[in-house]
Design a protein around this motif. Structure first.
Motif, mmCIF file in Angstrom:
data_model
loop_
_atom_site.group_PDB
_atom_site.id
_atom_site.type_symbol
_atom_site.label_atom_id
_atom_site.label_comp_id
_atom_site.label_asym_id
_atom_site.label_seq_id
_atom_site.Cartn_x
_atom_site.Cartn_y
_atom_site.Cartn_z
ATOM 1 N N SER A 148 -42.615 -21.428 32.643
ATOM 2 C CA SER A 148 -42.132 -21.972 33.968
ATOM 3 C C SER A 148 -43.092 -21.829 35.247
ATOM 4 C CB SER A 148 -40.786 -21.456 34.288
ATOM 5 O OG SER A 148 -41.083 -19.661 34.194
ATOM 6 N N ARG A 149 -43.053 -22.421 36.164
ATOM 7 C CA ARG A 149 -43.826 -22.454 37.533
ATOM 8 C C ARG A 149 -42.935 -23.014 38.468
ATOM 9 N NH1 ARG A 149 -47.552 -26.915 34.825
ATOM 10 N NH2 ARG A 149 -46.286 -28.547 34.932
ATOM 11 N N THR A 150 -43.421 -22.561 39.723
ATOM 12 C CA THR A 150 -42.458 -22.760 41.150
ATOM 13 C C THR A 150 -43.263 -24.038 41.713
ATOM 14 O OG1 THR A 150 -41.807 -20.770 41.221
ATOM 15 C CG2 THR A 150 -41.668 -21.896 43.183
ATOM 16 N N ILE A 151 -42.553 -25.058 41.993
ATOM 17 C CA ILE A 151 -43.465 -26.334 42.491
ATOM 18 C C ILE A 151 -42.811 -26.203 44.053
ATOM 19 C CG2 ILE A 151 -43.598 -28.649 42.520
ATOM 20 C CD1 ILE A 151 -44.811 -27.218 39.926
ATOM 21 N N HIS A 152 -43.669 -26.398 45.052
ATOM 22 C CA HIS A 152 -43.049 -26.367 46.496
ATOM 23 C C HIS A 152 -42.871 -27.614 46.854
ATOM 24 C CE1 HIS A 152 -44.075 -21.945 46.446
ATOM 25 N NE2 HIS A 152 -45.385 -22.513 45.779
ATOM 26 N N PHE A 153 -41.606 -27.899 47.321
ATOM 27 C CA PHE A 153 -41.460 -29.098 48.109
ATOM 28 C C PHE A 153 -40.943 -29.110 49.438
ATOM 29 C CE2 PHE A 153 -40.402 -30.173 43.715
ATOM 30 C CZ PHE A 153 -41.184 -31.311 43.253
ATOM 31 N N PRO A 154 -41.123 -29.907 50.518
ATOM 32 C CA PRO A 154 -40.411 -29.824 51.892
ATOM 33 C C PRO A 154 -39.163 -29.332 52.014
ATOM 34 C CG PRO A 154 -41.773 -31.902 51.550
ATOM 35 C CD PRO A 154 -41.480 -31.372 50.267
ATOM 36 N N ALA A 155 -38.408 -29.952 50.909
ATOM 37 C CA ALA A 155 -36.902 -29.491 50.958
ATOM 38 C C ALA A 155 -36.464 -28.032 50.180
ATOM 39 C CB ALA A 155 -36.097 -30.551 50.412
ATOM 40 N N GLY A 156 -37.835 -27.571 49.859
ATOM 41 C CA GLY A 156 -37.479 -26.147 49.170
ATOM 42 C C GLY A 156 -38.075 -26.156 47.944
ATOM 43 N N ASP A 157 -38.220 -24.856 47.333
ATOM 44 C CA ASP A 157 -39.100 -24.624 45.930
ATOM 45 C C ASP A 157 -38.100 -24.949 44.841
ATOM 46 O OD1 ASP A 157 -40.898 -23.733 47.295
ATOM 47 O OD2 ASP A 157 -40.642 -21.704 47.143
ATOM 48 N N ARG A 158 -38.512 -25.581 43.562
ATOM 49 C CA ARG A 158 -37.779 -25.877 42.311
ATOM 50 C C ARG A 158 -38.683 -25.198 41.261
ATOM 51 N NH1 ARG A 158 -35.887 -31.712 41.596
ATOM 52 N NH2 ARG A 158 -34.757 -30.805 39.929
ATOM 53 N N ILE A 159 -38.075 -24.785 40.402
ATOM 54 C CA ILE A 159 -38.625 -24.115 39.147
ATOM 55 C C ILE A 159 -38.892 -25.320 38.035
ATOM 56 C CG2 ILE A 159 -38.403 -22.852 36.869
ATOM 57 C CD1 ILE A 159 -36.746 -20.790 38.645
ATOM 58 N N GLN A 160 -40.021 -25.650 37.536
ATOM 59 C CA GLN A 160 -40.311 -26.485 36.633
ATOM 60 C C GLN A 160 -40.469 -25.792 35.309
ATOM 61 O OE1 GLN A 160 -44.450 -28.948 36.540
ATOM 62 N NE2 GLN A 160 -42.865 -30.553 37.019
ATOM 63 N N TYR A 161 -40.017 -26.616 34.245
ATOM 64 C CA TYR A 161 -40.126 -25.895 32.749
ATOM 65 C C TYR A 161 -41.169 -26.732 32.205
ATOM 66 C CZ TYR A 161 -35.979 -23.309 34.248
ATOM 67 O OH TYR A 161 -35.124 -22.439 35.020
ATOM 68 N N TYR A 162 -42.132 -26.129 31.399
ATOM 69 C CA TYR A 162 -42.945 -26.905 30.499
ATOM 70 C C TYR A 162 -43.495 -26.275 29.255
ATOM 71 C CZ TYR A 162 -46.643 -24.246 32.579
ATOM 72 O OH TYR A 162 -47.325 -23.062 32.740
ATOM 73 N N HIS A 163 -43.937 -27.144 28.272
ATOM 74 C CA HIS A 163 -44.472 -26.717 27.048
ATOM 75 C C HIS A 163 -46.045 -27.109 27.393
ATOM 76 C CE1 HIS A 163 -41.119 -25.534 24.569
ATOM 77 N NE2 HIS A 163 -40.498 -26.061 25.355
#
Length: 422
Positions: free
Chosen positions: A147-162
């Motif tokens: 997981s990593r945190t992606i920063h957007f103007p509307a707020g941060d979101r957690i992105q999951y990946y392999h």
């Protein structure tokens, strides 16, 4: 499996299966050794693995697409019974023992080696390691997701990946044939570790199982680390890695030598080159042995497609390696350095775009690992069949898509007419 009559260039899927059975004993030795954690399975693991193998060979792309072909007579001939459902395929792969798939891959490698189909590159065998991110999602995740945190103007979101690290074996080119490039193994990256740590865990297993498969490991600039070089030196392997970091003392030292020492003229493919070669450098004391730095400034002329004007392009490459000058000349090291791109062009690119290997067939860490290992196995068998078994007259002017369409046609062309009724 029975081979249906037809012209020599047709029935490619059946010929591929017959080749795999004859040369590698696919059903009787390779796949029969694949196991899973089910206690009393009604459908054998071998049946599931054989179904998935054809799914990859015919490039169906998903378990649902595979299930839609269940009425084809092909499956009864190949499996001796009905095709497992998509749910069964996913569930069984989530319970598979990945080590048994690695055992099957080792058997394929051993047979190719005994058949002298894996010549070295004029005395030096190469392996390439690189990381690859298979997919990402903001919604779906499993226990194996990073997981990593992606920063957007509307707020941060957690992105999951392999993400996983793959090792590709690059062989020499047999007479009048393309060299085989074999993805021997891969290792999933775990939470809290970087790519190099994952690569070292992968290499430790591969070197233990394939001690003489390769001599030199190629990698990108991320691997220009003393711990990685020392790891390989402890196992009697050499590293050849792109050197980019201008802040590194080694790079700063050799940058001064580039202006003080005259280059040697050379050529690589159609490019005019200027080469610098500095062996026995001790500017990297963290590495257990002196290193060698090679620079290649390459000039080539291209014709622009838009205005048809010719343009001269120059590229500047720098590599650091432990390969001594007596083992490989500067020309060979430059050739090796450019072969690092084989894992992109003939590995990830083909697996992703041609074999749908990035498609999440079952979002489970074990299933993702096992489906990818099975893709490696079927890819190797396919290229061995095309390169070593098909006659040059049959292969001539035939694209990859041509063989894919022929194999898919064998399955869909054998559909029961009643299954086509509305």
């Amino acid at each position: 499996m029975e081979t249906l009559p037809g012209k020599e260039g047709l029935n490619i899927l059946r010929r591929l299966i017959a080749y795999s059975e004859k040369v590698f004993r696919f059903s009787t030795e390779l796949i029969v050794g694949v196991t899973d954690r089910r206690l009393e399975p009604r459908i054998s693991t071998a049946t599931v693995a054989k179904s998935a193998a054809v799914m990859f060979w015919a490039r169906m792309g998903s378990l649902n697409a595979l299930e839609m072909s269940c009425q084809s007579r092909f499956w009864k001939q190949w499996l001796g019974g009905p095709l497992p459902s998509a749910d069964t395929m996913g569930t069984v792969h989530s319970k598979m023992d990945a080590s048994t798939l690695r055992d099957a891959m080792h058997q394929v490698y051993g047979q190719l080696k005994r058949n002298k189909a894996l010549p070295d590159n004029r005395g030096i065998s190469l392996a390439i390691v690189d990381g690859h991110e298979s997919h990402s999602s903001y919604l779906q995740h499993c226990s194996g997701c990073l997981s990593r945190t992606i920063h957007f103007p509307a707020g941060d979101r957690i992105q999951y990946y392999h993400r996983q690290v793959t090792l590709l074996l690059v062989t020499g080119a047999p007479a009048n044939r393309e060299p085989l490039r074999i993805p021997l193994d891969h290792e999933p990256q775990l939470a809290g570790e970087d790519e190099v740590a994952t690569a070292k865990r992968l290499l430790a297993r591969v070197i233990d199982r394939y001690p003489r498969a390769f001599d030199v490991v190629l990698a990108d600039a991320l691997y220009a680390r003393a711990d990685f070089f020392n790891f390989l030196l402890d196992r009697n392997k050499h590293a050849l890695v792109v050197l980019k970091d201008e802040r590194r003392n080694l790079y700063q030292d050799v940058a001064g030598l580039f202006t003080a020492v005259s280059p040697v003229q050379g050529s690589f493919r159609s490019r005019d080159c200027l080469w610098w070669d500095f062996p026995d450098l001790r500017s990297w004391p963290e590495v257990k042995t002196p290193v060698r730095v090679i620079r290649s400034v390459e000039t080539r002329s291209i014709k622009r497609q838009l205005d048809h004007k010719r343009e001269t392009l120059t590229s500047d490459w720098v590599w650091v390696t432990t390969v001594p000058s007596g083992l490989a000349t500067v020309k060979r090291c430059v050739e090796f350095g450019h072969q690092r791109w084989d894992i992109e062009n003939h590995g990830f690119n083909e697996l992703v775009n041609g074999w749908h290997a990035d498609h999440v067939l079952k979002h489970d860490p074990v299933a993702i690992e096992c489906f990818l290992l099975l893709a490696f196995l079927t890819l190797t068998l396919y290229h061995a069949f095309v390169s070593l078994n098909l006659k040059p007259s049959i292969r001539k002017n035939k694209s990859e898509e041509h063989w894919v369409n022929l194999m898919a046609a064998e399955i869909y062309g054998a559909l029961n007419p009643s299954a086509m009724s509305p």
